[in-house]
Motif scaffolding. Structure first.
Motif: not given
Length: 100
Positions: A86, A95, A12, A15
């Motif tokens: 997230y 995702l 994450l 990203k």
């Protein structure tokens, strides 16, 4: 809410690196309007970068804790005044996290 593994957080973070802050907390702090904007943003983005202003480390930590509690999101990272959170979509996550 299950905890993210280190491998998932690493995924994450990679990203989130290129993201621009979607929400910025200013001098008025964490208002109802800011929380509503966060919730709205999390309905369209699973990964958010948020700029949290604050000189006092304890105040900033309180704001981070409140954001996580209110949004039911996972903390991915905090660097300086920027945090990445997230929260997977309930239906059809975009995702795909690495397996645990």
């Amino acid at each position: 809410m299950t905890k993210l593994t280190n491998n998932q957080k690493k995924f994450l973070r990679s990203k989130g690196h290129s993201l621009k802050p979607v929400v910025m907390l200013g001098q008025h702090g964490l208002t109802k309007g800011v929380l509503a904007e966060l919730e709205s943003s999390l309905e369209t983005h699973e990964l958010l970068k948020i700029k949290v202003r604050g000189d006092d480390r304890e105040d900033k930590q309180r704001v981070i804790d409140e954001i996580l509690k209110t949004t039911r999101a996972h903390l991915v990272q905090v660097i300086g005044n920027v945090m990445v959170i997230y929260r997977a979509f309930d239906k059809e996550p975009q995702l795909i996290l690495p397996r645990k």
